[in-house]
Scaffold this active site. Structure first.
Site, PDB file in Angstrom:
ATOM      1  N   GLY A  11      -0.020  -1.231   6.275  1.00  0.00           N
ATOM      2  CA  GLY A  11      -2.117  -2.004   6.842  1.00  0.00           C
ATOM      3  C   GLY A  11      -1.557  -3.450   7.629  1.00  0.00           C
ATOM      4  CB  SER A  26      -0.616 -14.653  -4.402  1.00  0.00           C
ATOM      5  OG  SER A  26      -1.682 -14.810  -3.420  1.00  0.00           O
ATOM      6  CG  PHE A  27       1.150 -20.719  -0.692  1.00  0.00           C
ATOM      7  CD1 PHE A  27       2.166 -21.311  -1.878  1.00  0.00           C
ATOM      8  CD2 PHE A  27       0.281 -21.009   0.316  1.00  0.00           C
ATOM      9  CE1 PHE A  27       1.877 -22.486  -1.337  1.00  0.00           C
ATOM     10  CE2 PHE A  27       0.860 -22.060   0.583  1.00  0.00           C
ATOM     11  CZ  PHE A  27       1.222 -23.092  -0.103  1.00  0.00           C
ATOM     12  CE  LYS A  56      -3.278  -7.425   3.516  1.00  0.00           C
ATOM     13  NZ  LYS A  56      -2.675  -7.963   4.401  1.00  0.00           N
ATOM     14  CG  ASP A  83      -3.592  -9.527   7.720  1.00  0.00           C
ATOM     15  OD1 ASP A  83      -3.331 -10.441   6.492  1.00  0.00           O
ATOM     16  OD2 ASP A  83      -3.776  -8.356   7.016  1.00  0.00           O
ATOM     17  CE1 TYR A 135       2.990 -15.058   3.006  1.00  0.00           C
ATOM     18  CE2 TYR A 135       4.482 -16.877   1.283  1.00  0.00           C
ATOM     19  CZ  TYR A 135       3.891 -15.751   1.732  1.00  0.00           C
ATOM     20  OH  TYR A 135       2.546 -15.757   0.953  1.00  0.00           O
ATOM     21  NE  ARG A 137      11.187   4.320   4.721  1.00  0.00           N
ATOM     22  CZ  ARG A 137      10.656   3.143   2.955  1.00  0.00           C
ATOM     23  NH1 ARG A 137      11.879   2.878   3.038  1.00  0.00           N
ATOM     24  NH2 ARG A 137      10.295   3.027   2.496  1.00  0.00           N
TER      25      ARG A 137
HETATM   26  P1  ATR Z   1       1.230  -4.248   3.949  1.00  0.00           P
HETATM   27  O1  ATR Z   1       0.452  -2.997   4.093  1.00  0.00           O
HETATM   28  O2  ATR Z   1       1.823  -5.068   4.051  1.00  0.00           O
HETATM   29  O3  ATR Z   1       2.646  -3.481   5.496  1.00  0.00           O
HETATM   30  P2  ATR Z   1       2.674  -1.770   3.272  1.00  0.00           P
HETATM   31  O4  ATR Z   1       1.779  -0.238   3.448  1.00  0.00           O
HETATM   32  O5  ATR Z   1       3.550  -1.030   1.779  1.00  0.00           O
HETATM   33  O6  ATR Z   1       2.361  -2.743   3.310  1.00  0.00           O
HETATM   34  O7  ATR Z   1       3.943  -0.773   4.258  1.00  0.00           O
HETATM   35  C1  ATR Z   1       5.735  -1.266   4.206  1.00  0.00           C
HETATM   36  C2  ATR Z   1       6.012  -0.935   5.641  1.00  0.00           C
HETATM   37  O8  ATR Z   1       7.650  -1.813   5.513  1.00  0.00           O
HETATM   38  C3  ATR Z   1       6.153   0.129   5.811  1.00  0.00           C
HETATM   39  O9  ATR Z   1       6.111   0.049   6.874  1.00  0.00           O
HETATM   40  C4  ATR Z   1       7.513   1.085   5.236  1.00  0.00           C
HETATM   41  O10 ATR Z   1       8.266   2.388   5.742  1.00  0.00           O
HETATM   42  P3  ATR Z   1       7.340   3.511   5.540  1.00  0.00           P
HETATM   43  O11 ATR Z   1       6.194   3.953   6.027  1.00  0.00           O
HETATM   44  O12 ATR Z   1       8.186   4.612   6.150  1.00  0.00           O
HETATM   45  O13 ATR Z   1       7.377   3.445   3.860  1.00  0.00           O
HETATM   46  C5  ATR Z   1       7.726  -0.454   5.646  1.00  0.00           C
HETATM   47  N1  ATR Z   1       9.492  -0.242   4.537  1.00  0.00           N
HETATM   48  C6  ATR Z   1       9.764  -0.630   2.984  1.00  0.00           C
HETATM   49  N2  ATR Z   1      10.886  -0.567   2.778  1.00  0.00           N
HETATM   50  C7  ATR Z   1      11.518  -0.256   4.095  1.00  0.00           C
HETATM   51  C8  ATR Z   1      12.695  -0.112   4.450  1.00  0.00           C
HETATM   52  N3  ATR Z   1      13.958   0.357   3.045  1.00  0.00           N
HETATM   53  N4  ATR Z   1      13.276   0.208   5.239  1.00  0.00           N
HETATM   54  C9  ATR Z   1      12.272   0.626   6.631  1.00  0.00           C
HETATM   55  N5  ATR Z   1      10.837   0.266   6.146  1.00  0.00           N
HETATM   56  C10 ATR Z   1      10.478   0.168   5.607  1.00  0.00           C
END
Ligand code: ATR
Length: 295
Positions: A138, A24-25, A75, A111, A230, A160
């Protein structure tokens, strides 16, 4: 031995909870803001196991912590540990900032402020545009509510896992009336005129050379894309988009802006635009210099 001129018995303590947290930054950002403003504060990282967030927050309240940032994957889980929630954060359904109040912590979502400020700084207009959100976690919640609240014409949520995208669509439709469509990545070329794209997926994070959008032809029609990642500075997705002439923005400014907005909430201070810009520039320079160490 030299005496330190820093933390003492009167220091206000802040923190960030996440898992993992070591990259974390935010500790660098928040401690730098505190120092620049001459505040007697310290901000530290905490790695908290999923399922133990409420225990951690209750303990922090008892210890007198003034506030927190909350990052992946807490979150949403953190919301059950709060005594109050800001209406915008409730709309988003995710919280990234906790402020100590009477009886517990109040939850906010900065955010959305970070993303909004990033759009404004880049001169990117959302009103009347077709906005495409990649992901449904989130960060996607904040992006979707920002797009809807700023007058986007149409929204596409690409994920996905369709179920998560459908849930996000339901969340936005509770508050806004704009048309929202859900698609999987293999159907992304069906979007007629994608003006703005916001990538909130974690694909490409930490240097992996993959993009969630495999067919790079998609970028020919897109005017601008913001990738909230980033690390690395330029993801594969941004490289592909830039190659097709699309304007590209990475997630560093959003990170800076959401952090400064959190600081304002904790302290009740209104920091000037000049301060925001100075902090962003200083942090960008620092980050670029130390990026090798951080990645
Ligand atoms: P955050 O709270 O930061 O948004 P998260 O809830 O873990 O983190 O969400 C990550 C996102 O990246 C999700 O939309 C996830 O897709 P799924 O809902 O299908 O899990 C997406 N993601 C992660 N790895 C992926 C991959 N290899 N291909 C496509 N989408 C991916």
């Amino acid at each position: 031995m030299e005496c330190v001129d820093g933390i003492n018995g009167k220091s206000h303590v802040y923190g960030i909870i996440g898992n993992p947290i070591e990259h974390s930054f935010s500790p660098i950002l928040q401690n730098s803001i505190g120092k620049a403003l001459g505040d007697n504060m310290v901000y530290v990282p905490f790695c908290v196991t999923p399922g133990e967030v409420k225990k951690a927050i209750d303990g922090a309240y008892a210890l007198g912590f003034y506030g927190f940032n909350v990052t992946i994957p807490h979150k949403e889980e953190v919301m059950e540990a709060l005594c109050d929630i800001d209406p915008l954060a409730a709309q988003i359904g995710a919280v990234n900032t906790l402020k100590r109040v009477e009886g517990g912590y109040k939850g906010y979502n900065t955010d959305i402020i970070g993303l909004e400020r990033c759009f404004a700084a880049q001169g990117l207009e959302i009103k009347n545009k077709t906005v495409v959100i990649l992901g449904s976690g989130g960060a996607a919640h904040a992006a979707v509510i920002l797009a809807a609240s700023k007058g986007a014409d149409k929204l596409y949520i690409i994920n996905r896992t369709v179920k998560r995208a459908e849930e996000l669509k339901e969340q936005v439709e509770k508050y806004y009336t704009l048309p929202v469509s859900v698609l999987t990545f293999d159907r992304i070329l069906e979007i007629p005129s994608p003006d703005l794209v916001i990538n909130t997926t974690s694909v490409g994070m930490g240097g992996e050379t993959m993009s969630p959008v495999e067919n790079t032809v998609f970028w020919e029609k897109v005017k601008a894309v913001v990738d909230i990642i980033y690390i690395p500075w330029e993801t594969q997705l941004l490289k592909d988009a830039a190659q097709k002439g699309c304007k590209t923005v990475n997630g560093f400014d959003m990170l800076m802006y959401q952090g400064i907005a959190s600081y304002e909430i904790w302290t009740g201070r209104k920091l000037s635009d000049t301060f925001w810009e100075m902090a962003r520039k200083a942090m960008t320079a620092y980050y670029k210099k130390s990026m090798v160490l951080l990645t």
